[in-house]
Write a protein that holds these residues in place. Structure first.
Motif, PDB file in Angstrom:
ATOM      1  N   LEU A   1       0.832  -1.210   0.000  1.00 17.09           N
ATOM      2  CA  LEU A   1       0.000   0.000   0.000  1.00 17.09           C
ATOM      3  C   LEU A   1       0.866   1.259   0.000  1.00 17.09           C
ATOM      4  O   LEU A   1       0.592   2.197  -0.748  1.00 17.09           O
ATOM      5  CB  LEU A   1      -0.933   0.000   1.217  1.00 17.09           C
ATOM      6  N   GLU A   2       1.892   1.282   0.828  1.00 12.48           N
ATOM      7  CA  GLU A   2       2.734   2.466   0.911  1.00 12.48           C
ATOM      8  C   GLU A   2       3.562   2.684  -0.353  1.00 12.48           C
ATOM      9  O   GLU A   2       3.883   3.811  -0.694  1.00 12.48           O
ATOM     10  CB  GLU A   2       3.601   2.401   2.167  1.00 12.48           C
ATOM     11  N   ARG A   3       3.903   1.610  -1.058  1.00  7.43           N
ATOM     12  CA  ARG A   3       4.604   1.741  -2.346  1.00  7.43           C
ATOM     13  C   ARG A   3       3.656   2.202  -3.453  1.00  7.43           C
ATOM     14  O   ARG A   3       4.075   2.846  -4.396  1.00  7.43           O
ATOM     15  CB  ARG A   3       5.207   0.400  -2.770  1.00  7.43           C
ATOM     16  N   THR A   4       2.377   1.846  -3.347  1.00 11.91           N
ATOM     17  CA  THR A   4       1.426   2.069  -4.435  1.00 11.91           C
ATOM     18  C   THR A   4       0.643   3.370  -4.288  1.00 11.91           C
ATOM     19  O   THR A   4       0.269   3.981  -5.287  1.00 11.91           O
ATOM     20  CB  THR A   4       0.465   0.864  -4.532  1.00 11.91           C
ATOM     21  N   LEU A   5       0.399   3.785  -3.057  1.00  7.34           N
ATOM     22  CA  LEU A   5      -0.307   5.048  -2.838  1.00  7.34           C
ATOM     23  C   LEU A   5       0.705   6.196  -2.793  1.00  7.34           C
ATOM     24  O   LEU A   5       1.655   6.170  -2.005  1.00  7.34           O
ATOM     25  CB  LEU A   5      -1.106   5.006  -1.533  1.00  7.34           C
ATOM     26  N   HIS A   6       0.485   7.184  -3.614  1.00  7.18           N
ATOM     27  CA  HIS A   6       1.348   8.360  -3.667  1.00  7.18           C
ATOM     28  C   HIS A   6       1.382   9.041  -2.297  1.00  7.18           C
ATOM     29  O   HIS A   6       0.399   8.986  -1.542  1.00  7.18           O
ATOM     30  CB  HIS A   6       0.800   9.322  -4.742  1.00  7.18           C
ATOM     31  N   GLU A   7       2.465   9.691  -1.978  1.00  5.55           N
ATOM     32  CA  GLU A   7       2.619  10.384  -0.699  1.00  5.55           C
ATOM     33  C   GLU A   7       1.503  11.416  -0.486  1.00  5.55           C
ATOM     34  O   GLU A   7       1.101  11.699   0.639  1.00  5.55           O
ATOM     35  CB  GLU A   7       3.982  11.090  -0.619  1.00  5.55           C
ATOM     36  N   ASN A   8       0.992  12.015  -1.568  1.00  7.75           N
ATOM     37  CA  ASN A   8      -0.074  13.019  -1.487  1.00  7.75           C
ATOM     38  C   ASN A   8      -1.440  12.448  -1.847  1.00  7.75           C
ATOM     39  O   ASN A   8      -2.337  13.191  -2.238  1.00  7.75           O
ATOM     40  CB  ASN A   8       0.252  14.193  -2.407  1.00  7.75           C
ATOM     41  N   PHE A   9      -1.604  11.131  -1.704  1.00  6.02           N
ATOM     42  CA  PHE A   9      -2.853  10.478  -2.065  1.00  6.02           C
ATOM     43  C   PHE A   9      -4.029  11.032  -1.261  1.00  6.02           C
ATOM     44  O   PHE A   9      -3.924  11.276  -0.059  1.00  6.02           O
ATOM     45  CB  PHE A   9      -2.749   8.965  -1.794  1.00  6.02           C
ATOM     46  N   HIS A  10      -5.167  11.174  -1.958  1.00  9.03           N
ATOM     47  CA  HIS A  10      -6.442  11.519  -1.336  1.00  9.03           C
ATOM     48  C   HIS A  10      -7.539  10.704  -2.000  1.00  9.03           C
ATOM     49  O   HIS A  10      -7.431  10.338  -3.173  1.00  9.03           O
ATOM     50  CB  HIS A  10      -6.749  13.015  -1.487  1.00  9.03           C
ATOM     51  N   GLU A  11      -8.574  10.450  -1.227  1.00 10.78           N
ATOM     52  CA  GLU A  11      -9.705   9.693  -1.733  1.00 10.78           C
ATOM     53  C   GLU A  11     -10.994  10.351  -1.301  1.00 10.78           C
ATOM     54  O   GLU A  11     -11.114  10.824  -0.166  1.00 10.78           O
ATOM     55  CB  GLU A  11      -9.663   8.261  -1.178  1.00 10.78           C
TER      56      GLU A  11
END
Length: 113
Positions: free
Chosen positions: A24-34
């Motif tokens: 998850l931490e590799r795949t979600l961008h540091e600035n991820f929002h949902e």
């Protein structure tokens, strides 16, 4: 890129991936929002913690998957999912630096008007 992004979106439906903090931490961008189905906004940390609680594969199928480039290193994808008797229109923005990462995701319920 179509196949890569389709595979990644499908990974978010499988417990072997969404129960893996490292993935998850590799795949979600540091600035991820949902923006979730509920209409509530979530940041990366909240999404990671929520996903880690999923012990089983999510019973969701992807339909009408489309992918289009926004720039050289970013893509917009959208598709429809069906969960029980409800359908959702989903949109994601993926970006590539060293790896392909999910920057934004939104799910909105489709309703008959």
């Amino acid at each position: 890129m179509y196949n890569i992004l389709m595979d990644l979106e499908n990974c978010f439906l499988k417990s072997e991936y969404i129960s893996d903090r490292s993935w998850l931490e590799r795949t979600l961008h540091e600035n991820f929002h949902e923006c979730g189905k509920s209409g509530l906004l979530y940041d990366r940390k909240q999404t990671v913690e929520s996903m880690l609680s999923c012990a089983l594969d999510r019973d969701i199928l992807i339909h009408n998957f489309e992918c289009m480039p926004i720039s050289v290193n970013s893509w917009l994808v959208h598709y429809i999912t069906k969960e029980g008797n409800k359908k959702y229109y989903r949109t994601s923005v993926w970006v590539k630096d060293e790896n392909v990462k999910l920057l934004f995701h939104q799910a909105s319920e489709l309703r008959n008007i």
